[in-house]
Scaffold this motif. Structure first.
Motif, PDB file in Angstrom:
ATOM      1  N   TYR A  86      -9.757  -0.857   2.439  1.00  0.00           N
ATOM      2  CA  TYR A  86      -9.366   0.194   1.831  1.00  0.00           C
ATOM      3  C   TYR A  86      -8.992   0.008   0.820  1.00  0.00           C
ATOM      4  O   TYR A  86      -9.520   0.200  -0.493  1.00  0.00           O
ATOM      5  N   CYS A 111      -6.468 -10.629   0.922  1.00  0.00           N
ATOM      6  CA  CYS A 111      -6.159  -8.584   1.581  1.00  0.00           C
ATOM      7  C   CYS A 111      -5.469  -9.387   3.032  1.00  0.00           C
ATOM      8  O   CYS A 111      -6.449 -10.305   3.373  1.00  0.00           O
ATOM      9  N   TRP A 129      -7.640  -4.507   6.114  1.00  0.00           N
ATOM     10  CA  TRP A 129      -6.988  -3.650   5.128  1.00  0.00           C
ATOM     11  C   TRP A 129      -8.327  -4.020   3.897  1.00  0.00           C
ATOM     12  O   TRP A 129      -7.764  -3.543   2.779  1.00  0.00           O
ATOM     13  N   PHE A 185       1.181  -1.247   0.041  1.00  0.00           N
ATOM     14  CA  PHE A 185      -0.361   0.233  -0.079  1.00  0.00           C
ATOM     15  C   PHE A 185       1.129   1.084  -0.324  1.00  0.00           C
ATOM     16  O   PHE A 185      -0.269   2.648   0.103  1.00  0.00           O
TER      17      PHE A 185
END
Length: 239
Positions: free
Chosen positions: A66, A59, A63, A30
């Protein structure tokens, strides 16, 4: 006339790790790279490839929201599934395989790729699909251009390998979903926890693994200097 059922070509993007060696205090998939999160560069490579039908992400816990947000912000329309990651890569891949098995047929093709290889080219994706459809699997790899030392203790070496026979495995690793399911069932029975999908398949020795030509620019972001290298490569492409 016999009906021909099209096989799905699915990108399974691994974003379940934290990346302690990056020393960023932030999951490396990220981190911003040329103004976009690393994972977005990776997702866009699959989004823009005409032969990819579906994208799924495994993932890092916490997150998921996101990833949903970047899906909408960067128009990743092929991203259909977000599965939970595990405590290591082996478990994360297994979670992804189990997740895909609920939605797709066992004949569909899965390209397993690390989110932290954001410089993935369309050529590599095409070659993985071609080799997998021809032989049943594909492992992205590049020929090594340096001498390879073998050591068991990290202190001394007593064995070397001809570099002409050595390849460095990258990702994607591409398999038919059926073979992934069978491999993980066997791994569970034998209590195998592999470092990568390639090493698992090599250890199981179920069939030969076929090389799909990779590229040296398809680097994995592991250390802080890798970010600088990736930035430089992307800047060069923009000139």
């Amino acid at each position: 006339m016999e009906n021909i059922i099209k096989r799905h070509r699915i990108a399974l993007v691994l974003a379940g790790g934290y990346g302690e060696r990056m020393h960023m205090g932030f999951p490396k998939q990220f981190i911003l790279l040329q103004g976009m999160p690393v994972i977005v560069h990776t997702l866009k490579a699959f989004e823009n490839h005409p032969e990819i039908d579906v994208i799924a992400v495994v993932c890092l816990s916490g997150w998921e929201e996101y990833v949903e947000r970047v899906k909408h912000d960067f128009h990743i329309t092929k991203l259909q599934h977000i599965f939970s990651g595990g405590s290591n890569s082996h478990i994360s891949i297994g979670n992804g395989i189990k997740g895909l098995s609920h939605y797709y047929t066992r004949d569909d093709i899965v390209l397993v790729h690390e989110a932290v290889r954001p410089l993935l080219s369309a050529k590599i994706i095409s070659e993985n699909i071609r080799i997998c459809e021809l032989y049943g699997n594909a492992i992205t790899a590049v020929r090594d251009n340096e001498a390879v030392m073998y050591t068991e203790d990290g202190v001394s070496s007593y064995r070397c390998f001809p570099r002409e026979q050595m390849y460095k495995a990258q990702t994607p690793h591409t398999f038919v979903l059926r073979d992934l399911e069978i491999a993980y069932q066997e791994a569970e029975q034998k209590s195998i926890c592999a470092q990568s999908l390639y090493t698992l398949m090599a250890e199981l020795k179920r069939f030969p693994l076929y090389i799909a030509e990779g590229e040296r620019r398809n680097i994995k972001l592991t250390h802080p200097e890798d970010i600088r290298i990736a930035e430089a490569l992307l800047s060069t492409e923009m000139i």
